[in-house]
Every structure is written in C-alpha cells, then in structure tokens.
Design a protein around this motif. Structure first.
Motif, PDB file in Angstrom:
ATOM      1  N   LYS A 255     -18.833 -46.257  17.558  1.00  0.00           N
ATOM      2  CA  LYS A 255     -19.138 -47.658  17.828  1.00  0.00           C
ATOM      3  C   LYS A 255     -18.077 -48.283  18.720  1.00  0.00           C
ATOM      4  O   LYS A 255     -18.180 -49.458  19.090  1.00  0.00           O
ATOM      5  N   ASN A 256     -17.063 -47.489  19.058  1.00  0.00           N
ATOM      6  CA  ASN A 256     -15.942 -47.952  19.864  1.00  0.00           C
ATOM      7  C   ASN A 256     -16.236 -47.692  21.339  1.00  0.00           C
ATOM      8  O   ASN A 256     -16.424 -46.542  21.752  1.00  0.00           O
ATOM      9  N   THR A 257     -16.307 -48.747  22.141  1.00  0.00           N
ATOM     10  CA  THR A 257     -16.666 -48.603  23.552  1.00  0.00           C
ATOM     11  C   THR A 257     -15.729 -47.655  24.289  1.00  0.00           C
ATOM     12  O   THR A 257     -16.168 -46.818  25.088  1.00  0.00           O
ATOM     13  N   LYS A 258     -14.427 -47.761  24.013  1.00  0.00           N
ATOM     14  CA  LYS A 258     -13.450 -46.887  24.666  1.00  0.00           C
ATOM     15  C   LYS A 258     -13.733 -45.429  24.324  1.00  0.00           C
ATOM     16  O   LYS A 258     -13.711 -44.556  25.206  1.00  0.00           O
ATOM     17  N   HIS A 259     -14.009 -45.143  23.052  1.00  0.00           N
ATOM     18  CA  HIS A 259     -14.275 -43.768  22.635  1.00  0.00           C
ATOM     19  C   HIS A 259     -15.578 -43.251  23.238  1.00  0.00           C
ATOM     20  O   HIS A 259     -15.672 -42.083  23.626  1.00  0.00           O
ATOM     21  N   ILE A 260     -16.583 -44.099  23.308  1.00  0.00           N
ATOM     22  CA  ILE A 260     -17.863 -43.692  23.911  1.00  0.00           C
ATOM     23  C   ILE A 260     -17.642 -43.265  25.362  1.00  0.00           C
ATOM     24  O   ILE A 260     -18.157 -42.234  25.808  1.00  0.00           O
ATOM     25  N   LYS A 261     -16.872 -44.052  26.105  1.00  0.00           N
ATOM     26  CA  LYS A 261     -16.585 -43.702  27.499  1.00  0.00           C
ATOM     27  C   LYS A 261     -15.790 -42.402  27.583  1.00  0.00           C
ATOM     28  O   LYS A 261     -16.060 -41.551  28.438  1.00  0.00           O
ATOM     29  N   GLU A 262     -14.829 -42.239  26.682  1.00  0.00           N
ATOM     30  CA  GLU A 262     -14.024 -41.014  26.679  1.00  0.00           C
ATOM     31  C   GLU A 262     -14.885 -39.791  26.368  1.00  0.00           C
ATOM     32  O   GLU A 262     -14.638 -38.696  26.883  1.00  0.00           O
ATOM     33  N   ASN A 263     -15.902 -39.974  25.523  1.00  0.00           N
ATOM     34  CA  ASN A 263     -16.774 -38.854  25.167  1.00  0.00           C
ATOM     35  C   ASN A 263     -17.549 -38.305  26.357  1.00  0.00           C
ATOM     36  O   ASN A 263     -18.016 -37.168  26.322  1.00  0.00           O
ATOM     37  N   PHE A 264     -17.701 -39.110  27.401  1.00  0.00           N
ATOM     38  CA  PHE A 264     -18.368 -38.643  28.622  1.00  0.00           C
ATOM     39  C   PHE A 264     -17.380 -38.057  29.631  1.00  0.00           C
ATOM     40  O   PHE A 264     -17.791 -37.328  30.538  1.00  0.00           O
ATOM     41  N   ASP A 265     -16.115 -38.382  29.472  1.00  0.00           N
ATOM     42  CA  ASP A 265     -15.099 -38.022  30.477  1.00  0.00           C
ATOM     43  C   ASP A 265     -14.517 -36.649  30.155  1.00  0.00           C
ATOM     44  O   ASP A 265     -13.339 -36.504  29.833  1.00  0.00           O
ATOM     45  N   LEU A 266     -15.368 -35.622  30.268  1.00  0.00           N
ATOM     46  CA  LEU A 266     -14.997 -34.275  29.842  1.00  0.00           C
ATOM     47  C   LEU A 266     -15.142 -33.227  30.940  1.00  0.00           C
ATOM     48  O   LEU A 266     -14.923 -32.042  30.690  1.00  0.00           O
ATOM     49  N   PHE A 267     -15.500 -33.650  32.134  1.00  0.00           N
ATOM     50  CA  PHE A 267     -15.936 -32.674  33.131  1.00  0.00           C
ATOM     51  C   PHE A 267     -14.993 -32.530  34.329  1.00  0.00           C
ATOM     52  O   PHE A 267     -15.359 -31.965  35.346  1.00  0.00           O
ATOM     53  N   ASP A 268     -13.768 -33.027  34.170  1.00  0.00           N
ATOM     54  CA  ASP A 268     -12.794 -32.886  35.255  1.00  0.00           C
ATOM     55  C   ASP A 268     -11.678 -31.914  34.871  1.00  0.00           C
ATOM     56  O   ASP A 268     -10.632 -31.875  35.505  1.00  0.00           O
ATOM     57  N   PHE A 269     -11.914 -31.122  33.810  1.00  0.00           N
ATOM     58  CA  PHE A 269     -10.941 -30.104  33.424  1.00  0.00           C
ATOM     59  C   PHE A 269     -11.663 -29.013  32.641  1.00  0.00           C
ATOM     60  O   PHE A 269     -12.796 -29.194  32.168  1.00  0.00           O
ATOM     61  N   SER A 270     -11.023 -27.857  32.526  1.00  0.00           N
ATOM     62  CA  SER A 270     -11.573 -26.742  31.755  1.00  0.00           C
ATOM     63  C   SER A 270     -10.454 -26.081  30.958  1.00  0.00           C
ATOM     64  O   SER A 270      -9.328 -25.936  31.457  1.00  0.00           O
ATOM     65  N   LEU A 271     -10.774 -25.674  29.751  1.00  0.00           N
ATOM     66  CA  LEU A 271      -9.830 -24.906  28.941  1.00  0.00           C
ATOM     67  C   LEU A 271      -9.806 -23.458  29.429  1.00  0.00           C
ATOM     68  O   LEU A 271     -10.832 -22.933  29.885  1.00  0.00           O
ATOM     69  N   THR A 272      -8.667 -22.811  29.345  1.00  0.00           N
ATOM     70  CA  THR A 272      -8.560 -21.418  29.769  1.00  0.00           C
ATOM     71  C   THR A 272      -9.152 -20.504  28.691  1.00  0.00           C
ATOM     72  O   THR A 272      -9.376 -20.919  27.552  1.00  0.00           O
ATOM     73  N   ASP A 273      -9.389 -19.255  29.044  1.00  0.00           N
ATOM     74  CA  ASP A 273      -9.890 -18.280  28.072  1.00  0.00           C
ATOM     75  C   ASP A 273      -8.928 -18.146  26.890  1.00  0.00           C
ATOM     76  O   ASP A 273      -9.359 -18.039  25.736  1.00  0.00           O
ATOM     77  N   LYS A 274      -7.636 -18.158  27.187  1.00  0.00           N
ATOM     78  CA  LYS A 274      -6.645 -18.041  26.122  1.00  0.00           C
ATOM     79  C   LYS A 274      -6.724 -19.226  25.171  1.00  0.00           C
ATOM     80  O   LYS A 274      -6.655 -19.077  23.937  1.00  0.00           O
ATOM     81  N   GLU A 275      -6.884 -20.420  25.733  1.00  0.00           N
ATOM     82  CA  GLU A 275      -6.973 -21.623  24.904  1.00  0.00           C
ATOM     83  C   GLU A 275      -8.248 -21.624  24.065  1.00  0.00           C
ATOM     84  O   GLU A 275      -8.246 -22.038  22.901  1.00  0.00           O
ATOM     85  N   MET A 276      -9.346 -21.147  24.652  1.00  0.00           N
ATOM     86  CA  MET A 276     -10.599 -21.051  23.900  1.00  0.00           C
ATOM     87  C   MET A 276     -10.445 -20.090  22.714  1.00  0.00           C
ATOM     88  O   MET A 276     -10.955 -20.337  21.625  1.00  0.00           O
TER      89      MET A 276
END
Length: 233
Positions: A178-199
């Motif tokens: 219900k938090n507007t800031k968190h909702i926006k952050e939930n979409f902001d996921l596509f400008d980075f990738s985790l490495t295989d090691k991190e996964m």
C-alpha cells in the motif's frame, strides 16, 4: 472481495483494457454455480479476464475448473490456472482437463523455493506465480546479510534484490504493498542482474519454510464461506 473496486479503477484509469493484465480467482463456494464466471465478469465490468485461477483446492474444485474451461473456450478467459494445489491435486486436474492450467500460484520465497515442485511443473509447461514473495514481509528474511550486501552493490533495497532473484529464477512475482514508494520500487528491477554465483548463494538459503499452512479444516471452511460480493458498493 475487491472485484467491483478493481473494475471501477480500470475504467477510471484511462488506460486501455488491452494494456492491463487482469487476474482474479473463483472462490470455493462458487465452484458449482453455473454462472460464476459471468458474475465475476459483471463485477469487474469487463468482457474478458486475462488469467482466472481456482482459489483453493477445497469443495468441488473439479466443477470449478470445468467452469473455467468452458469460459476459456468461449473467449471470456484468456488463460486458467490453480492456486495452492499440491502435486497430487495438480495430477488430478491434468488427468481430467481439456485445457491445461497455465499457472500455479503458491507461496515461494528464498526460504521456501519449491525446487522439486518447479521441476514437476516445468515438465507440464506450468509456471509458478509466487505469492508471499518476500516471505510475508518477514524481517528476518528481508534483512538477511546477503540481501543487504547485494543491495549495497547494486544500489537497490533488500526487497528489490529478492524480487530480482524471483525474476531470474523464472517465477512470476506478485508483491503487494500500500506504500507508493514500495510499489514503484517493485517495478524498478530491470536495470541490473544478479550473477550466477549470487543466484546460487540465494538458492542455498532454501529451508522449505512456509508462512501459510493449509489444513483440511481450513479448506472446508473456505468451501462453506460465501463472501457478500454481490452486495459490494
């Protein structure tokens, strides 16, 4: 319980219906009602639903699934699926269905990764949709040191790191806030990738720990409970 409100919001948003992915569920008490899907469409004030799920494997869920298949064939539903079904119950549906479920919605997060279930589903071309993707907001999970470290590395919050893990692990993810800031952050996921090691580090966190526990008594109560959806304003 919120379908009328969602329908109003879609109309008032000014966004084209074709640009909105609309998903809802059939409640167990409605599984044997021949017009259950039509009533759902009326509450949502729409001509079609993109994804319709069986809410719980309680009551006559076979009848409910067959209602969804009929709606799919009539073009009222674009895809159908299941929620909270066990592998045994999924097999039961696969043995009788004419239209295979596209999605299984179930609890998945780093403490409960459902690795064996996902292997089974992949063989049936069924995709996981993760609810409680952040472990029901559990602080112990979200504040795990690995997520703090990766958040500092990528300039993201711990929750964003977890949601990015979901995406790279092949999960459809539906975080709620219900938090507007968190909702926006939930979409902001596509400008980075985790490495295989991190996964792999996150994969090693699996404890098969669930926050939601279903019981036969709970499922029976769902089947008897009729929400006052038609009286909503």
């Amino acid at each position: 319980m919120n379908e009328k409100a969602v329908g109003r919001a879609i109309k008032q948003s000014g966004i084209s219906r074709e640009d909105i992915f609309l998903e809802t569920k059939l409640w167990p008490a409605f599984y044997e009602q021949a017009d259950a899907v039509e009533k759902t469409l009326k509450r949502l004030d729409t001509d079609y639903i993109d994804l319709l799920l069986i809410h719980q494997p309680s009551g006559n869920y076979i009848a409910g699934y067959q209602l969804m298949e009929k709606a799919y064939k009539e073009g009222k539903v674009r895809a159908i699926g299941l929620s909270n079904f066990t592998p045994e119950q999924i097999h039961e549906i696969l043995n009788i269905c004419q239209v295979k479920p596209a999605v299984l919605q179930t609890e998945v997060h780093p403490y409960s990764q459902e690795k064996e279930l996902k292997k089974f589903l992949a063989g049936e071309s069924i995709v996981i949709q993760a609810w409680y993707p952040l472990g029901h907001g559990n602080k112990t999970l979200i504040q795990e040191p690995i997520f703090t470290r990766l958040g500092q590395k990528y300039g993201k919050s711990n929750a964003q790191i977890i949601l990015r893990w979901h995406i790279q692990d092949g999960n459809i993810v539906i975080p709620g806030s219900k938090n507007t800031k968190h909702i926006k952050e939930n979409f902001d996921l596509f400008d980075f990738s985790l490495t295989d090691k991190e996964m792999k580090e996150i994969a090693a966190m699996d404890q098969q720990k669930r926050y939601y526990v279903s019981t036969p008594e709970l499922l029976n109560s769902y089947a008897k409970m009729v929400p006052p959806v038609d009286e909503q304003k």
